[in-house]
Motif scaffolding. Structure first.
Motif, PDB file in Angstrom:
ATOM      1  N   PRO A  91      42.046  40.373  21.283  1.00 58.43           N
ATOM      2  CA  PRO A  91      42.775  39.093  21.374  1.00 58.43           C
ATOM      3  C   PRO A  91      42.605  38.477  22.754  1.00 58.43           C
ATOM      4  O   PRO A  91      42.594  39.179  23.768  1.00 58.43           O
ATOM      5  CB  PRO A  91      44.226  39.489  21.112  1.00 58.43           C
ATOM      6  CG  PRO A  91      44.151  40.802  20.398  1.00 58.43           C
ATOM      7  CD  PRO A  91      42.941  41.496  20.953  1.00 58.43           C
ATOM      8  N   SER A 149      44.163  35.103  23.637  1.00 59.31           N
ATOM      9  CA  SER A 149      45.217  34.160  24.016  1.00 59.31           C
ATOM     10  C   SER A 149      46.255  34.121  22.910  1.00 59.31           C
ATOM     11  O   SER A 149      46.125  34.782  21.883  1.00 59.31           O
ATOM     12  CB  SER A 149      44.611  32.767  24.245  1.00 59.31           C
ATOM     13  OG  SER A 149      44.024  32.285  23.049  1.00 59.31           O
ATOM     14  N   GLY A 150      47.282  33.307  23.168  1.00 60.61           N
ATOM     15  CA  GLY A 150      48.337  33.168  22.172  1.00 60.61           C
ATOM     16  C   GLY A 150      48.263  31.870  21.413  1.00 60.61           C
ATOM     17  O   GLY A 150      49.231  31.478  20.762  1.00 60.61           O
ATOM     18  N   ASP A 151      47.126  31.175  21.517  1.00 59.40           N
ATOM     19  CA  ASP A 151      46.998  29.900  20.823  1.00 59.40           C
ATOM     20  C   ASP A 151      46.500  30.115  19.394  1.00 59.40           C
ATOM     21  O   ASP A 151      46.509  31.232  18.870  1.00 59.40           O
ATOM     22  CB  ASP A 151      46.053  28.972  21.596  1.00 59.40           C
ATOM     23  CG  ASP A 151      44.678  29.605  21.804  1.00 59.40           C
ATOM     24  OD1 ASP A 151      44.434  30.685  21.220  1.00 59.40           O
ATOM     25  OD2 ASP A 151      43.860  29.025  22.540  1.00 59.40           O
ATOM     26  N   GLU A 152      46.028  28.988  18.769  1.00 60.06           N
ATOM     27  CA  GLU A 152      45.560  29.075  17.388  1.00 60.06           C
ATOM     28  C   GLU A 152      44.383  30.024  17.254  1.00 60.06           C
ATOM     29  O   GLU A 152      44.265  30.749  16.255  1.00 60.06           O
ATOM     30  CB  GLU A 152      45.159  27.683  16.876  1.00 60.06           C
ATOM     31  CG  GLU A 152      46.303  26.700  16.722  1.00 60.06           C
ATOM     32  CD  GLU A 152      46.592  25.955  18.016  1.00 60.06           C
ATOM     33  OE1 GLU A 152      46.089  26.388  19.080  1.00 60.06           O
ATOM     34  OE2 GLU A 152      47.322  24.947  17.978  1.00 60.06           O
ATOM     35  N   GLY A 168      43.772  32.635  19.109  1.00 57.09           N
ATOM     36  CA  GLY A 168      44.313  33.988  19.173  1.00 57.09           C
ATOM     37  C   GLY A 168      44.930  34.397  17.845  1.00 57.09           C
ATOM     38  O   GLY A 168      44.774  35.539  17.388  1.00 57.09           O
ATOM     39  N   SER A 169      45.622  33.457  17.187  1.00 58.55           N
ATOM     40  CA  SER A 169      46.199  33.740  15.869  1.00 58.55           C
ATOM     41  C   SER A 169      45.107  34.028  14.853  1.00 58.55           C
ATOM     42  O   SER A 169      45.242  34.908  13.997  1.00 58.55           O
ATOM     43  CB  SER A 169      47.054  32.562  15.402  1.00 58.55           C
ATOM     44  OG  SER A 169      48.127  32.326  16.293  1.00 58.55           O
ATOM     45  N   LEU A 170      43.994  33.260  14.965  1.00 58.36           N
ATOM     46  CA  LEU A 170      42.872  33.488  14.051  1.00 58.36           C
ATOM     47  C   LEU A 170      42.293  34.885  14.245  1.00 58.36           C
ATOM     48  O   LEU A 170      41.987  35.596  13.271  1.00 58.36           O
ATOM     49  CB  LEU A 170      41.797  32.428  14.292  1.00 58.36           C
ATOM     50  CG  LEU A 170      40.509  32.572  13.476  1.00 58.36           C
ATOM     51  CD1 LEU A 170      40.800  32.479  11.986  1.00 58.36           C
ATOM     52  CD2 LEU A 170      39.479  31.519  13.895  1.00 58.36           C
ATOM     53  N   GLU A 227      43.832  37.527  15.467  1.00 59.10           N
ATOM     54  CA  GLU A 227      44.801  38.503  14.957  1.00 59.10           C
ATOM     55  C   GLU A 227      44.744  38.583  13.433  1.00 59.10           C
ATOM     56  O   GLU A 227      44.786  39.673  12.854  1.00 59.10           O
ATOM     57  CB  GLU A 227      46.204  38.133  15.424  1.00 59.10           C
ATOM     58  CG  GLU A 227      46.436  38.336  16.913  1.00 59.10           C
ATOM     59  CD  GLU A 227      47.850  37.958  17.323  1.00 59.10           C
ATOM     60  OE1 GLU A 227      48.632  37.561  16.432  1.00 59.10           O
ATOM     61  OE2 GLU A 227      48.168  38.063  18.528  1.00 59.10           O
ATOM     62  N   SER A 228      44.616  37.413  12.790  1.00 57.87           N
ATOM     63  CA  SER A 228      44.509  37.396  11.327  1.00 57.87           C
ATOM     64  C   SER A 228      43.233  38.086  10.869  1.00 57.87           C
ATOM     65  O   SER A 228      43.224  38.825   9.873  1.00 57.87           O
ATOM     66  CB  SER A 228      44.527  35.961  10.805  1.00 57.87           C
ATOM     67  OG  SER A 228      45.735  35.316  11.147  1.00 57.87           O
ATOM     68  N   ASN A 236      41.641  40.496  12.489  1.00 58.95           N
ATOM     69  CA  ASN A 236      41.844  41.939  12.674  1.00 58.95           C
ATOM     70  C   ASN A 236      42.710  42.520  11.565  1.00 58.95           C
ATOM     71  O   ASN A 236      42.444  43.622  11.059  1.00 58.95           O
ATOM     72  CB  ASN A 236      42.467  42.209  14.040  1.00 58.95           C
ATOM     73  CG  ASN A 236      41.494  41.965  15.179  1.00 58.95           C
ATOM     74  OD1 ASN A 236      40.271  42.034  14.996  1.00 58.95           O
ATOM     75  ND2 ASN A 236      42.010  41.675  16.363  1.00 58.95           N
ATOM     76  N   ASP A 237      43.760  41.770  11.185  1.00 59.75           N
ATOM     77  CA  ASP A 237      44.606  42.235  10.074  1.00 59.75           C
ATOM     78  C   ASP A 237      43.807  42.318   8.778  1.00 59.75           C
ATOM     79  O   ASP A 237      43.957  43.266   7.997  1.00 59.75           O
ATOM     80  CB  ASP A 237      45.790  41.294   9.887  1.00 59.75           C
ATOM     81  CG  ASP A 237      46.783  41.366  11.046  1.00 59.75           C
ATOM     82  OD1 ASP A 237      46.748  42.388  11.777  1.00 59.75           O
ATOM     83  OD2 ASP A 237      47.573  40.424  11.219  1.00 59.75           O
TER      84      ASP A 237
END
Length: 684
Positions: free
Chosen positions: A217, A219-222, A224-226, A228-229, A231-232
């Motif tokens: 990851p 950053s904590g922006d979009e 970063g969310s992508l 994380e998603s 990786n999930d």
């Protein structure tokens, strides 16, 4: 064109797209700023030039008040000359109020026009022309207008300053663009870097199917969310992939192993056998294949049930595994058949020792819950490379040897020999010949009379099948019925016999001969076939023969194989109106308790007891017992094989009043049978 450009842009990398967007935006903004700067700079320079020239013109105007009042032209010219000395001043002049020229200095570019003796001029103010600026200001004294001052100044100086400013602005623009490009290449990594990492991870996952990879990851922006998603998603896919691998391994195991015994199945056996043959070929050693079949396993299944049979199969599999070396293999071929692969054979005696060990192991009693059973096995052995050199042949030859072991009485083993193959080939030839015979109409029926032994009256006819072979001549059933039974051809052959016998009997009835029953032999496989009742009904219906004139002869061993099912079949046959008889009685193991349940009308004493009835006390006693038993059960008795008068007299003495045999007539063709019928009972 725009479509092509757009298409190319869409094919850019994320990095190139980000840099392109930043550069296009930066260039547009800088260009607008540059244009604004240049336009503003031009206005500033123009305003400065106008202000400067106005100040000069106003100064000249105030200085020319006195000359205008006193009409002092020379003073006015001196004032103008002093002004014209300035570099940018191109010309200077003073006009009286009436518009006439009062004084001037160097006016190379005339700006006035004389019309009708009058001189006109522009209104007060400034005016820009192509290469110069004109400034007109009034000359006043105490609110009285005395005249005007007109100055013309070159704008080249202003243009020079403007171009210098534009050049500096352009240089600044280029420097700004360069700085924007450097910043764009640096800043794009903030976005393209994580995206490239994400794309690289996705590519590697897609190519290598390694779902354990993860993207760090950023950053904590979009974005970063992508990540994380993503990786999930990989975690979920990894779990599903592991589950899928387990399922595939389980399916692979199930595909290659028997579900009941967990032994290798036929599919895996082929692979292992191929490996064993390849290994033996490389090492120049022998390997052997043992084909094992349990004897009379079907009886256990039928009497104790399939669950008990499955337990027995599992215990047999365990014993087989305990009877061989770790380097050998055992597989379940199917049903109650097993195959053992013996590798690295240095001495053929080793094969015999293993087979004897296996047979002794199988002979030991099996405890199956509430039941204890004893079974035996028949084993066939084929050797690589003595007998076969490929998988198909060695399996086939071991199977042949196993059937040879069964023919030799079961509970033994036999090695394959070339004679077995010849015998099998002969059976195959017979089977192919039977198929051709059925299609080409080579089967014929002969008919043998059944007589009343006391009166000599004809009481029935038995239809006997013959094969009129084009090369071998007339073949009796003993030469082909067993192969027809094994191959299943007995079903269509049996249907042909039924239809032909019924049609022939109906024809004799229509010819005027006394109605009588024709008897047809039913084979074991035909008896158990689900369409037997339909075949009998169709034969009667198509011929028009009444059912009471058809008899079916069933062997004793056939009905004792499964008494309950046999009883049910015979009751269904009896319901059609046909007469049932037990053929070859005395050769099987009938129980009187079962026999009285069968809906039969007749017993036929086997010819083996009749042949020696007058010389063998045992045969005589058996014949007497059968006759006495049948009479006590109100059954008709027919003696087969009566060939002499002695046979006839002995059977009559024992109470048997019906028989058939060569003493009366050999089996006859239909035409000969008609002659026989005419001789006994002339047509009315």
């Amino acid at each position: 064109m725009r479509g092509v450009v757009g298409l190319n842009f869409y094919n850019f990398t994320i990095k190139s797209k980000i840099i392109s967007i930043i550069m296009v935006t930066s260039c547009l903004v800088l260009l607008l700023c540059f244009i604004g700067f240049v336009a503003h700079q031009r206005l500033v320079l123009r305003d400065a030039l106008v202000a400067e020239l106005r100040v000069i013109a106003e100064t000249v105007g105030s200085n020319c008040v006195a000359p205008l009042i006193f009409n002092d032209v020379d003073s006015a010219r001196e004032i103008l000359a002093a002004v014209a000395a300035k570099k940018q001043i191109l010309s200077a002049c003073v006009h009286r109020e009436d518009g006439t020229l009062f004084a001037e200095f160097s006016c190379p570019v005339p700006t006035h026009q004389v019309i009708s003796g009058k001189l006109f001029h522009h209104e007060s103010g400034h005016h820009f022309f192509n290469r110069y600026l004109e400034m007109i200001v009034p000359v006043q004294f105490e609110n009285d207008r005395l005249g005007t001052v007109c100055l013309e100044a070159s704008i080249e100086g202003m243009e020079e300053k403007f171009y210098q400013a534009a050049g500096l602005g352009g240089l600044g623009l280029l420097v700004s663009v360069a700085l924007a490009f450097l910043l764009a290449t640096r800043l794009q990594k903030v976005i393209s870097g994580p995206i490239e990492n994400l794309a690289s991870a996705m590519h590697n996952v897609s190519r290598e199917k390694d779902y354990s990879r993860r993207v760090e990851p950023c950053s904590g922006d979009e974005l970063g969310s992508l990540i994380e998603s993503f990786n999930d998603m990989l975690s979920q896919v990894q779990l599903r992939d592991l589950e899928l691998q387990k399922n595939q391994e389980s399916l692979r195991y199930l595909a290659n192993h028997d579900a009941l015994t967990k032994l290798p199945n036929r599919l895996l056996l082929g692979d292992r056998l191929q490996q064993a043959i390849s290994k033996a070929r490389r090492s120049q050693q022998k390997m052997a294949l043992m084909f094992l079949d349990l004897d009379r396993f079907k009886n256990i299944n039928d009497t104790l049930g399939h669950d008990v049979g499955d337990i027995l199969i599992c215990q047999v599999a365990r014993r087989l595994g305990e009877s061989i070396r770790a380097s050998d293999s055992v597989a379940r071929f199917g049903g109650d058949e097993f195959v053992i692969i013996l590798e690295e054979i240095h001495d053929l005696n080793h094969i015999s020792q293993v087979t004897e060990k296996v047979l002794r192991s199988i002979e030991q009693p099996f405890d199956l819950g509430e039941h204890q059973v004893f079974v035996t096995a028949s084993i066939g052995v084929a050797i690589f490379k003595d007998d076969a050199d490929n998988v198909e042949e060695i399996l086939k030859y071991a199977d042949m040897a196993m059937y040879r072991a069964k023919e030799r009485g079961r509970n033994n083993f036999q090695f394959y020999t070339a004679e077995m193959n010849e015998r099998v080939q002969k059976l195959i030839d017979i089977e192919n010949g039977l198929r051709r015979a059925l299609n080409l109409g080579q089967f014929v029926l002969h008919y043998q009379p059944q007589m009343d032994l006391l009166s000599g009256r004809l009481i029935g006819i038995e239809a006997l099948l013959r094969w009129n072979h084009p090369e071998l001549g007339l073949i009796e059933p003993e030469g082909f019925i067993s192969q027809a039974e094994e191959s299943g051809l007995i079903i269509p052959i049996g249907e042909w016999v039924l239809k032909t016998a019924c049609a022939q009997n109906k024809s004799w009835h229509e010819m005027g001969f006394p109605p009588m029953a024709v008897a047809v032999n039913i084979s074991p496989r035909q008896f158990r076939h689900r369409d037997l009742i339909r075949s009998v009904s169709c034969a009667l219906e198509e011929s028009g023969l009444e059912s009471r004139y058809l008899g079916l002869e069933i062997t004793e061993s056939m009905v004792m194989h499964d008494v309950e099912i046999a009883t049910e079949i015979m009751e269904d046959l009896s319901a059609t109106g046909v007469k049932l008889a037990i053929d070859d009685f005395g050769t099987g193991y009938s129980s009187l308790g079962y026999l009285k349940r069968f809906p039969i009308k007749r017993l036929k004493i086997d010819r083996t007891f009749v042949r020696d009835v007058n010389s063998n006390s045992n045969d005589s006693a058996i014949a007497s017992a059968i006759v006495a038993m049948a009479r006590s059960m109100n059954l008709e008795v027919v003696a087969e094989g009566i060939e002499t008068e002695t046979h006839l007299n002995c059977m009559v003495e024992k109470g048997c009043v019906m028989g058939q045999g060569y003493f009366f007539s050999r089996p006859l063709l239909p035409a000969d049978m008609e002659d026989f019928l005419k001789m006994l009972t002339p047509i009315s």
